[in-house]
Design a protein around this motif. Sequence first.
Motif, mmCIF file in Angstrom:
data_model
loop_
_atom_site.group_PDB
_atom_site.id
_atom_site.type_symbol
_atom_site.label_atom_id
_atom_site.label_comp_id
_atom_site.label_asym_id
_atom_site.label_seq_id
_atom_site.Cartn_x
_atom_site.Cartn_y
_atom_site.Cartn_z
ATOM 1 N N UNK A 271 -23.483 -22.257 -15.131
ATOM 2 C CA UNK A 271 -24.133 -22.260 -16.440
ATOM 3 C C UNK A 271 -23.113 -22.114 -17.563
ATOM 4 N N UNK A 272 -22.103 -21.266 -17.345
ATOM 5 C CA UNK A 272 -21.074 -21.080 -18.368
ATOM 6 C C UNK A 272 -20.265 -22.355 -18.559
ATOM 7 N N UNK A 273 -19.885 -22.997 -17.462
ATOM 8 C CA UNK A 273 -19.130 -24.254 -17.569
ATOM 9 C C UNK A 273 -19.949 -25.346 -18.255
ATOM 10 N N UNK B 148 -11.343 -23.991 -27.587
ATOM 11 C CA UNK B 148 -11.176 -24.175 -29.032
ATOM 12 C C UNK B 148 -9.722 -24.111 -29.463
ATOM 13 N N UNK B 149 -8.804 -24.027 -28.492
ATOM 14 C CA UNK B 149 -7.365 -23.960 -28.778
ATOM 15 C C UNK B 149 -7.018 -22.756 -29.638
ATOM 16 N N UNK B 150 -7.629 -21.626 -29.312
ATOM 17 C CA UNK B 150 -7.373 -20.375 -30.021
ATOM 18 C C UNK B 150 -6.777 -19.382 -29.027
ATOM 19 N N UNK C 250 -12.879 -15.828 -23.029
ATOM 20 C CA UNK C 250 -11.563 -16.455 -22.885
ATOM 21 C C UNK C 250 -11.652 -17.968 -22.653
ATOM 22 N N UNK C 251 -12.553 -18.483 -21.790
ATOM 23 C CA UNK C 251 -12.681 -19.949 -21.697
ATOM 24 C C UNK C 251 -13.112 -20.599 -23.003
ATOM 25 N N UNK D 136 -9.436 -5.083 -19.422
ATOM 26 C CA UNK D 136 -10.097 -5.322 -18.139
ATOM 27 C C UNK D 136 -11.476 -5.961 -18.302
ATOM 28 N N UNK D 137 -12.109 -5.745 -19.452
ATOM 29 C CA UNK D 137 -13.473 -6.259 -19.624
ATOM 30 C C UNK D 137 -13.483 -7.755 -19.918
ATOM 31 N N UNK D 138 -12.560 -8.240 -20.762
ATOM 32 C CA UNK D 138 -12.511 -9.653 -21.124
ATOM 33 C C UNK D 138 -11.385 -10.409 -20.425
ATOM 34 N N UNK D 139 -10.627 -9.740 -19.582
ATOM 35 C CA UNK D 139 -9.491 -10.376 -18.946
ATOM 36 C C UNK D 139 -9.897 -11.426 -17.920
#
Length: 659
Positions: free
Chosen positions: A481-483, A452-454, A446-447, A464-467
């Motif tokens: 690390x993700x940021x 990417x403005x998508x 999601x981030x 629930x998994x990607x929320x």
Amino acid sequence: MSRRALRRLRGEQRGQEPLGPGALQFDLRDDDDAEEEEPKRELGVWRPGGARKEGVRVNNRFELINIDDLEDDPVVNGERSGCALTDAAAPGNKGRAQRGNTESKTDGDVAETAPPEQSNASGKLRKKKKKQKNKKSSTGEASENGLEDIDRILERIEDSTGLNRPGPAPLSSRKHVLYVEHRPRQRQRVYPKCTWLTTPKSTWPRYSKPGLSMRLLESKKGLSFFAFEHSEEYQQAQHKFLVAVESMEPNNIVVLLQTSPYHVDSLLQLSDACRFQEDQEMARDLVERALYSMECAFHPLFSLTSGACRLDYRRPENRSFYLALYKQMSFLEKRGCPRTALEYCKLILSLEPDEDPLCMLLLIDHLALRARNYEYLIRLFQEWEVGASLAHRNLSQLPNFAFSVPLAYFLLSQQTDLPEHERSSAREKASLLIQQALTMFPGVLLPLLESCSVRPDATVSSHRFFGPNAEISQPPALSQLVNLYLGRSHFLWKEPATMSWLEENVHEVLQAVDAGDPAVEACENRRKVLYQRAPRNIHRHVILSEIKEAVAALPPDVTTQSVMGFDPLPPSDTIYSYVRPERLSPISHGNTIALFFRSLLPNYTMEGERPEEGVAGGLNRNQGLNRLMLAVRDMMANFHLNDLEAPHEDDAEGEGEWD
């Protein structure tokens, strides 16, 4: 009766008969062979009573240079060794002349005792061939023995010193994964030392050794360990630099550079100050001068490209080289030279790949994708994921590699010049790896789409998994690390074809999650165990990257300590080679950004430190910045005017010469 006696009876003299091609050839062979059959005769000296050969007398001048010798003499440096010898100086002629003084024979005796012409000619030809064969074999043996002697000398030198010369890697079909590619510079240089990292400029002050050198510590297992050293003069300059930083007066650093124009830490410190003042040209110029100063101090055996030379980051003298390379790499990337920036990244990583003090593994994938060098990224991942020498380098556990490697496979499958079966195989590999990455790091999706403005569909965003819970439940070290990855590489995913491929695999992962795939629970347990706390080298990399989202995620124990721009987060097990003055920091609180500005710009103040606030505080900060920049520009102008005698290069060369 001999042939010569018959001529005398007829009144003919040798040399007066008409000469055909055969006769001329016979005379020349006769003269040359006479030298072989009569080695004890003195050249050019004839007995008064003997018969005189006019043909030989005419051709005596040609005996100064033997045609066979010209053909058989070895060539050394493009010249034949025998051509410069005259008759008097040639060793062979000198020996023949001495033998001629002790024993001489008449030409008539030679003619009377000679065998028949045909057998004599064939014997002479055999002697010539044997002589040429002996010469060639002796020449080959001499040169071969010379090469063997050189090898033995080098072996004796290595055995006596106990050091192995870190020469180029053995020829093979594949170079070392950290081998640094470079291009040789074609033009002539007026500077005394040829450098690879930078191009010296005429505006720089005249170079004189500042007291910086490098020594070889040891060589073992094909690796060579080096260390920079500071002379007593350089140590004094280093002490003055630390005092200038502690004095909160930036002009003191400028004054130090006027007396020590190639002091590395001072150059790097002022470079950061110029960069924050948005004077990128001057900032880059100062970094290049620092690199030039260190490259001039290289040990003769230190190689930038072999990947087998090591510099211990625990030694403070070595850290300046790491930081200068990193800053130069950043400038190259921003100027659109990703291929050259990738080679700099490989160079930094090769200096200490096991510890990776600047954590270049968090950046090398990004540069490889920007340089479109997909094959290199795939090879690095394959060799280091479960390599024998780097068994703990599970690159798939880093979010950047987990997402960049499948992206490299996908982009490789889009290249139309590849065969169809290779493109299909790369597409299948890309889909498999991206599904594994999404399962291991669901908080990235999601981030990434937001950057990417998508806008994701409702099925994905509400699951629930990607929320939102996926991002919130991440450990702090993993969020950092993700940021870092998203702040640096999100724009690489914006292509419509890439987004379409990503969407397909997201739905495949959701189906596996709904089906109760055991890999989902295994990845969740692994996230909780592996990402409790990030090591110090990752924090150091985040500070150098200056990515706001990643810096904001630093833990409090890092943000509350002083971060010096010339030495961010030094290792706790530092190896000091000489005593330095104690570094006193008046700041014991504040965030990382404020402390970093304080190390770069001593006049910077944080809110609450001084009574001046609001407009007055802003004016003080601006005055400090402006005063520093004016001092730096004045220093550079004075260098340019005072060094008119400095050598100038014939032509200017653009940056990124390795591109």
